[in-house]
Design a protein around this motif. Structure first.
Motif, PDB file in Angstrom:
ATOM      1  N   ILE A  67       0.835  -1.203   0.000  1.00  0.00           N
ATOM      2  CA  ILE A  67       0.000   0.000   0.000  1.00  0.00           C
ATOM      3  C   ILE A  67       0.868   1.251   0.000  1.00  0.00           C
ATOM      4  O   ILE A  67       0.605   2.209  -0.743  1.00  0.00           O
ATOM      5  N   PHE A  68       1.918   1.248   0.835  1.00  0.00           N
ATOM      6  CA  PHE A  68       2.783   2.424   0.934  1.00  0.00           C
ATOM      7  C   PHE A  68       3.486   2.706  -0.397  1.00  0.00           C
ATOM      8  O   PHE A  68       3.543   3.866  -0.847  1.00  0.00           O
ATOM      9  N   SER A  69       4.021   1.670  -1.044  1.00  0.00           N
ATOM     10  CA  SER A  69       4.769   1.860  -2.285  1.00  0.00           C
ATOM     11  C   SER A  69       3.877   2.380  -3.408  1.00  0.00           C
ATOM     12  O   SER A  69       4.236   3.327  -4.120  1.00  0.00           O
ATOM     13  N   THR A  70       2.722   1.758  -3.591  1.00  0.00           N
ATOM     14  CA  THR A  70       1.823   2.205  -4.653  1.00  0.00           C
ATOM     15  C   THR A  70       1.253   3.588  -4.355  1.00  0.00           C
ATOM     16  O   THR A  70       1.050   4.394  -5.273  1.00  0.00           O
ATOM     17  N   CYS A  71       1.006   3.869  -3.084  1.00  0.00           N
ATOM     18  CA  CYS A  71       0.503   5.193  -2.710  1.00  0.00           C
ATOM     19  C   CYS A  71       1.543   6.269  -2.992  1.00  0.00           C
ATOM     20  O   CYS A  71       1.213   7.364  -3.475  1.00  0.00           O
ATOM     21  N   MET A  72       2.816   5.975  -2.723  1.00  0.00           N
ATOM     22  CA  MET A  72       3.874   6.933  -2.991  1.00  0.00           C
ATOM     23  C   MET A  72       4.025   7.177  -4.489  1.00  0.00           C
ATOM     24  O   MET A  72       4.203   8.325  -4.922  1.00  0.00           O
ATOM     25  N   SER A  73       3.964   6.126  -5.294  1.00  0.00           N
ATOM     26  CA  SER A  73       4.052   6.298  -6.743  1.00  0.00           C
ATOM     27  C   SER A  73       2.914   7.163  -7.252  1.00  0.00           C
ATOM     28  O   SER A  73       3.114   8.089  -8.059  1.00  0.00           O
ATOM     29  N   PHE A  74       1.716   6.868  -6.785  1.00  0.00           N
ATOM     30  CA  PHE A  74       0.542   7.644  -7.190  1.00  0.00           C
ATOM     31  C   PHE A  74       0.673   9.104  -6.767  1.00  0.00           C
ATOM     32  O   PHE A  74       0.421  10.026  -7.562  1.00  0.00           O
TER      33      PHE A  74
ATOM     34  N   MET B 285      -0.633   6.423 -13.266  1.00  0.00           N
ATOM     35  CA  MET B 285      -1.143   6.906 -11.992  1.00  0.00           C
ATOM     36  C   MET B 285      -2.430   6.171 -11.625  1.00  0.00           C
ATOM     37  O   MET B 285      -2.656   5.818 -10.458  1.00  0.00           O
ATOM     38  N   SER B 286      -3.282   5.918 -12.621  1.00  0.00           N
ATOM     39  CA  SER B 286      -4.517   5.172 -12.363  1.00  0.00           C
ATOM     40  C   SER B 286      -4.218   3.735 -11.961  1.00  0.00           C
ATOM     41  O   SER B 286      -4.925   3.153 -11.125  1.00  0.00           O
ATOM     42  N   ILE B 287      -3.151   3.146 -12.525  1.00  0.00           N
ATOM     43  CA  ILE B 287      -2.761   1.776 -12.159  1.00  0.00           C
ATOM     44  C   ILE B 287      -2.312   1.722 -10.704  1.00  0.00           C
ATOM     45  O   ILE B 287      -2.733   0.853  -9.935  1.00  0.00           O
ATOM     46  N   TRP B 288      -1.445   2.650 -10.306  1.00  0.00           N
ATOM     47  CA  TRP B 288      -0.954   2.667  -8.930  1.00  0.00           C
ATOM     48  C   TRP B 288      -2.091   2.949  -7.950  1.00  0.00           C
ATOM     49  O   TRP B 288      -2.126   2.376  -6.862  1.00  0.00           O
ATOM     50  N   CYS B 289      -2.990   3.828  -8.340  1.00  0.00           N
ATOM     51  CA  CYS B 289      -4.144   4.129  -7.478  1.00  0.00           C
ATOM     52  C   CYS B 289      -5.024   2.900  -7.312  1.00  0.00           C
ATOM     53  O   CYS B 289      -5.482   2.590  -6.204  1.00  0.00           O
TER      54      CYS B 289
ATOM     55  N   CYS C  54      -0.826 -11.761  -8.557  1.00  0.00           N
ATOM     56  CA  CYS C  54      -0.087 -12.027  -9.794  1.00  0.00           C
ATOM     57  C   CYS C  54      -0.201 -10.851 -10.759  1.00  0.00           C
ATOM     58  O   CYS C  54       0.803 -10.382 -11.315  1.00  0.00           O
ATOM     59  N   TYR C  55      -1.422 -10.374 -10.945  1.00  0.00           N
ATOM     60  CA  TYR C  55      -1.633  -9.266 -11.881  1.00  0.00           C
ATOM     61  C   TYR C  55      -1.005  -7.972 -11.351  1.00  0.00           C
ATOM     62  O   TYR C  55      -0.477  -7.170 -12.130  1.00  0.00           O
ATOM     63  N   SER C  56      -1.063  -7.746 -10.052  1.00  0.00           N
ATOM     64  CA  SER C  56      -0.487  -6.525  -9.483  1.00  0.00           C
ATOM     65  C   SER C  56       1.026  -6.488  -9.648  1.00  0.00           C
ATOM     66  O   SER C  56       1.606  -5.428  -9.932  1.00  0.00           O
ATOM     67  N   ALA C  57       1.674  -7.637  -9.450  1.00  0.00           N
ATOM     68  CA  ALA C  57       3.122  -7.698  -9.651  1.00  0.00           C
ATOM     69  C   ALA C  57       3.481  -7.339 -11.089  1.00  0.00           C
ATOM     70  O   ALA C  57       4.425  -6.574 -11.338  1.00  0.00           O
ATOM     71  N   LEU C  58       2.712  -7.858 -12.034  1.00  0.00           N
ATOM     72  CA  LEU C  58       2.966  -7.561 -13.444  1.00  0.00           C
ATOM     73  C   LEU C  58       2.638  -6.112 -13.779  1.00  0.00           C
ATOM     74  O   LEU C  58       3.356  -5.457 -14.548  1.00  0.00           O
ATOM     75  N   LEU C  59       1.564  -5.592 -13.205  1.00  0.00           N
ATOM     76  CA  LEU C  59       1.172  -4.205 -13.472  1.00  0.00           C
ATOM     77  C   LEU C  59       2.240  -3.218 -12.995  1.00  0.00           C
ATOM     78  O   LEU C  59       2.644  -2.313 -13.733  1.00  0.00           O
ATOM     79  N   CYS C  60       2.683  -3.409 -11.767  1.00  0.00           N
ATOM     80  CA  CYS C  60       3.687  -2.487 -11.220  1.00  0.00           C
ATOM     81  C   CYS C  60       5.023  -2.618 -11.942  1.00  0.00           C
ATOM     82  O   CYS C  60       5.715  -1.617 -12.169  1.00  0.00           O
TER      83      CYS C  60
END
Length: 311
Positions: free
Chosen positions: A25-32, A50-54, A87-93
């Motif tokens: 949560i922290f990593s994706t929130c920081m990217s967003f 940005m929409s992906i990280w959000c 699995c999908y989140s790892a690929l998305l990020c």
């Protein structure tokens, strides 16, 4: 596996994954947050990722809330969905980190905006590592407790990769000017959709334990489907390369020959870059389908050898 074994598996998995939720949560929130703070300088590519990280941040927060309320123990099917999401989140990020840095970050002028973009990319990489760690941990626990989850098997992971690559292709071909002028290119786009639908259905059928409802043996069905997908993707790749990059068919062999790419940086990928990205992704997905074809060919061969011979 017995009910007590299932309970132990879910409890162990709950403790293991919960420690990974907060850094995810922290990593994706920081990217967003870093990209959102760039304002108009983030461009189309920045808005996309940005929409992906959000999305990843919000869904992970929802999953953590459900886990803290101990609802997964009442709904074991939740873990199958959680595995698929990881699995999908790892690929998305991971894809966001790569594409964002290649197509956007390196072209920004030195200064605070480039620093924020680099930081956002770094946090996206960190998030992909934590999501991948979760997948590995879930795979290890499934082996220990002898439970099964389709997306943690070889055919399941290949399906995830197929649908993920197809999803990125769909994002690029949302620019209809890439193909609407040529029926051959429209066929390539149709192939992406034709192959994506059964792959997505296969994941749903296996998650819902419905594969037994398919006609005929499941490995044989997958072998035929994989062979058809390989043939379709070969035709799509050949036509896309010919009509996008061959001058005899109206294509642009070099980026400089595409008038859309002669302008100054507008924080967007030009049309030629999008054509190249689709070609690369199509090639990667073709290799994935060929790998799956080989896997199911081996499975059918093993089952055939195991059948009793009639004298």
């Amino acid at each position: 596996m017995s009910n007590s074994g299932t309970t132990l598996y879910l409890a162990d998995l709950d403790r293991t994954c919960r420690f990974l939720r907060l850094p995810q949560i922290f990593s994706t929130c920081m990217s967003f947050s870093l990209v959102a703070d760039m304002g108009i300088h983030r461009g189309y590519i920045g808005n996309w990722f940005m929409s992906i990280w959000c999305f990843c941040c919000a869904v992970t927060l929802i999953i953590l809330t459900i886990e803290l309320r101990r609802l997964p123990s009442e709904f074991p099917f939740f873990w199958y969905l959680s595995n698929t999401y990881a699995c999908y989140s790892a690929l998305l990020c991971l894809s966001a980190s790569i594409i964002y840095s290649i197509t956007y970050v390196q072209f920004l002028p030195y200064g605070p905006y480039q620093d924020r973009a680099i930081a956002a990319t770094a946090f996206s990489c960190i998030a992909s590592v934590f999501y991948a760690t979760e997948v590995v941990k879930m795979w290890e626990r499934s082996k220990i407790y002898k439970t099964s989850c389709y997306v943690l098997t070889m055919p399941g992971l290949l399906k995830v990769l197929e649908t993920f690559m197809a999803g990125i292709i769909f994002a690029f071909i949302s620019n209809t000017s890439l193909y609407l002028h040529q029926p051959a290119l429209e066929w390539s786009v149709a192939v992406y959709s034709i192959c994506f639908i059964p792959a997505a259905l296969a994941i749903l059928l296996n998650l819902g334990k419905w594969k037994c409802r398919l006609p005929g043996p499941f490995p044989l069905f997958q072998l035929v489907l994989s062979l058809l997908s390989v043939l379709l993707y070969i035709s799509a790749l050949v036509l896309w390369l010919l009509y996008q990059f061959n001058e005899e068919f109206g294509g642009h062999p070099q980026q400089s020959s595409d008038g859309d790419c002669r302008d100054e940086l507008t924080y967007d990928m030009c049309t030629w870059d999008q054509r190249l990205a689709v070609a690369i992704l199509t090639t990667i997905n073709l290799l994935i389908y060929m790998t799956k074809l080989g896997y199911w060919a081996c499975q059918v061969s093993v089952e055939t050898k195991a059948l009793p011979r009639v004298s």
